[in-house]
Design an enzyme around this catalytic site. Structure first.
Site, PDB file in Angstrom:
ATOM      1  N   GLU A  20      25.993 -18.176   3.362  1.00  0.00           N
ATOM      2  CA  GLU A  20      27.391 -18.276   2.919  1.00  0.00           C
ATOM      3  C   GLU A  20      27.647 -16.555   2.631  1.00  0.00           C
ATOM      4  O   GLU A  20      29.020 -16.157   2.620  1.00  0.00           O
ATOM      5  CB  GLU A  20      27.694 -19.093   1.882  1.00  0.00           C
ATOM      6  CG  GLU A  20      29.103 -19.377   1.568  1.00  0.00           C
ATOM      7  CD  GLU A  20      29.621 -19.939   2.697  1.00  0.00           C
ATOM      8  OE1 GLU A  20      30.857 -19.995   2.938  1.00  0.00           O
ATOM      9  OE2 GLU A  20      28.951 -20.839   3.588  1.00  0.00           O
ATOM     10  N   HIS A  35      29.090 -16.395   9.969  1.00  0.00           N
ATOM     11  CA  HIS A  35      27.630 -17.518   9.997  1.00  0.00           C
ATOM     12  C   HIS A  35      26.942 -17.027  11.502  1.00  0.00           C
ATOM     13  O   HIS A  35      25.887 -17.111  11.504  1.00  0.00           O
ATOM     14  CB  HIS A  35      28.348 -18.726  10.225  1.00  0.00           C
ATOM     15  CG  HIS A  35      28.557 -19.395   8.372  1.00  0.00           C
ATOM     16  ND1 HIS A  35      27.689 -19.312   7.485  1.00  0.00           N
ATOM     17  CD2 HIS A  35      29.699 -19.938   8.005  1.00  0.00           C
ATOM     18  CE1 HIS A  35      28.336 -19.603   6.277  1.00  0.00           C
ATOM     19  NE2 HIS A  35      29.435 -20.004   6.556  1.00  0.00           N
ATOM     20  N   HIS A  58      35.269 -16.053   9.045  1.00  0.00           N
ATOM     21  CA  HIS A  58      34.250 -16.557   8.121  1.00  0.00           C
ATOM     22  C   HIS A  58      33.461 -16.998   9.111  1.00  0.00           C
ATOM     23  O   HIS A  58      31.764 -16.949   8.823  1.00  0.00           O
ATOM     24  CB  HIS A  58      34.773 -17.753   6.991  1.00  0.00           C
ATOM     25  CG  HIS A  58      33.883 -18.541   6.464  1.00  0.00           C
ATOM     26  ND1 HIS A  58      33.720 -18.222   5.140  1.00  0.00           N
ATOM     27  CD2 HIS A  58      33.094 -19.443   6.632  1.00  0.00           C
ATOM     28  CE1 HIS A  58      32.898 -18.993   4.731  1.00  0.00           C
ATOM     29  NE2 HIS A  58      32.404 -19.762   5.417  1.00  0.00           N
ATOM     30  N   GLU A  59      33.516 -17.967  10.157  1.00  0.00           N
ATOM     31  CA  GLU A  59      32.731 -18.681  10.865  1.00  0.00           C
ATOM     32  C   GLU A  59      31.831 -17.640  11.897  1.00  0.00           C
ATOM     33  O   GLU A  59      30.719 -17.858  12.288  1.00  0.00           O
ATOM     34  CB  GLU A  59      33.355 -19.882  11.877  1.00  0.00           C
ATOM     35  CG  GLU A  59      34.084 -21.007  11.228  1.00  0.00           C
ATOM     36  CD  GLU A  59      33.056 -21.691   9.951  1.00  0.00           C
ATOM     37  OE1 GLU A  59      31.844 -21.506  10.193  1.00  0.00           O
ATOM     38  OE2 GLU A  59      33.704 -21.877   8.881  1.00  0.00           O
TER      39      GLU A  59
HETATM   40 ZN    ZN Z   1      30.642 -21.106   5.188  1.00  0.00          ZN
END
Ligand code: ZN
Length: 495
Positions: A289, A263, A259-260
């Protein structure tokens, strides 16, 4: 140098100053000795004051006034000027004493929240939350938004969005998501995550590094470290990600790190030459997101992803996985179960938690819900929307950090990001049909290249609504997410 060039050089200089504040915060969560927190607060406050002073100089206002009249600017330059103008307007309209008062009060509220959550004591936190709500309304009033403060906050995180448009999108989502969740939970097939125990952390770390590198994260301009809560900060020049490890829950660190990484890949893909201006900044939180979610879910929970990585994972954790079949392992990766905690929820039930928070925030802002009644309303709606009632306030109304920092209107971005991720995913599959086949071979660059071209390189030229229309041809809606969830989960959970 033209005024435009002088102006953008100054924006980049101020952004570089601001990034030092970000680095201080990263360091606070990763390295700071326990008794140095007070001094760090002074350092951070001194830096914020410096950045605010630089960004609100009258010289900046003069450049902006001149550039707004300049008819020779092209569309990109006009965007840079108008976005910088909005921020200058915001920073100069909000009184400096409000800024420092808010910083101090939210810092106190943050500590009160931490204690209240540990003690399961909402009443001790309620006065802080009331004050934070007042601060949020007060800030909106300085910007002339006293009549629609909640919309002001939504727009801060996702420009162009408001409560009405979100309401419409969420209504469509709820109508189809609730029965789908039911259908999956009612299945006799259950994922068994008991096998995911005793995974040595050093090996988790090695595997993680290999995965994130192959997904495209540039470690020559970024790092991954450990912190209590995973996050990603910095910019394309220096991207800082963090993660955490649990011996008995290796999938948590794996998926939160991917997830990170999503980003991080977005930040690293923003045009370097424009960092500090609207052409080199992220297009709001929903878009940010969407990037983290697309890598975490559409990519990393897919059968193709695991076709490539499962042998490596098994080699790394041969003992732990020796009696586990591929099917059971894949089911564990895509486990679905109701959880009172948002951040521990799977991608199927996650959005229900956002629908709940959106209803509560609306009611807090329109005055129909008093802070003192919040815990009971949280529990009531939780039962109605999420499908379970928290056992106590710590795992109910006290679970999230956001409101303690007066960050209202942020939650919807998570859900909008999920919707956008699914929409982008289908557009990608349609335009580059070889993606699944390439992922199964361990080649993720077609995904990254497509995101670079269609999302990253555009900076703030397209916010969530325009982006979805421009790239997918569709308005932002629930349709693709529901399709994706059905296609991924129904085959797994149908007997
Ligand atoms: Zn996030």
């Amino acid at each position: 140098m033209s005024t435009y060039d002088t102006f953008t050089e100054d924006l980049k200089r101020i952004a570089a100053l601001g990034s030092i504040s970000g680095l201080l915060e990263w360091d606070e969560q990763v390295n700071l000795p326990p008794e140095s927190a007070d001094y760090r607060a002074r350092q951070s406050s001194a830096m914020s004051e410096l950045v605010h002073r630089e960004a609100t100089r009258s010289q900046v206002g003069e450049w902006l006034a001149e550039l707004k009249e300049d008819t020779s600017l092209d569309l990109d330059q006009q965007l840079v000027v108008s976005e910088a103008g909005k921020e200058y307007d915001r920073l100069t309209k909000i009184p400096a004493d409000f800024v420092s008062r808010k910083a101090e009060l939210t810092s106190l509220a943050f500590h009160a929240w931490g204690k209240a959550r540990a003690d399961n004591d909402f009443a001790s936190y309620a006065p802080y939350l009331e004050r934070n709500l007042e601060l949020a309304k007060e800030e909106a009033s300085y910007l002339g938004r006293a009549d629609d403060p909640y919309d002001y906050w939504i727009d801060r995180f996702d420009p162009g969005m408001d409560a009405t448009s979100i309401q419409r999108i969420f209504k469509g989502l709820k109508d189809e998501l609730v029965p789908l969740v039911r259908q999956i939970l009612d299945s006799s097939i259950k994922a068994n995550t008991d096998c995911m125990k005793d995974f040595p952390v050093d090996r988790q770390e090695t595997f993680l590094r290999e995965v994130t590198e192959r997904l495209g994260f540039n470690y020559r301009r970024g790092r991954i470290d450990r912190s209590l809560h995973p996050f990603c900060s910095g910019n394309a020049f220096d991207t800082r990600m963090t993660t955490r490890f649990f011996k008995d829950n290796p999938l948590d660190s794996l998926f939160s790190s991917i997830h990170e990484t999503g980003h991080g890949l977005y930040e690293q893909g923003l045009p370097h030459e424009h960092i500090g201006t609207a052409l080199g900044e992220a297009a709001g939180m929903a878009v940010h997101e969407s990037q983290s979610r697309l890598w975490e879910n559409q990519v990393a929970r897919s059968p193709e992803f695991w076709k490539f990585w499962e042998p490596v994972y098994r080699e790394t954790f041969d003992q732990q996985l020796s009696g586990v079949s591929s099917h059971d392992f894949y089911l564990a990766v895509n486990s679905v179960a109701l959880n009172p905690i948002r951040v521990d929820s799977d991608e199927v039930t996650y959005n229900l938690h956002i629908l709940l928070r959106f209803e509560l925030e609306k009611a807090l802002f329109d005055g129909s819900l008093a802070v003192s009644d919040l815990p009971e309303e949280w529990n009531r709606l939780s039962e109605q929307i999420v499908g379970l009632r928290p056992r106590n306030d710590s795992e109910g109304v006290l679970q999230d950090v956001h409101w303690s920092g007066a960050a209202f209107g942020y939650f919807p971005s998570y859900c909008l990001g999920n919707l956008l991720a699914a929409q982008l995913w289908y557009a990608l599959l349609e335009q580059v049909p070889s993606v699944p086949e390439e992922m199964a071979k361990g080649n993720f660059s077609p995904v990254l290249d497509w995101l670079r071209t269609n999302v990253h390189q555009h900076g703030r030229r397209r916010f969530a609504l325009e982006l979805s229309k421009a790239v997918t041809g569709q308005d932002l809606s629930h349709v693709s997410l529901i399709r994706y969830l059905r296609e991924r989960y129904l085959p797994l959970y149908s007997s």
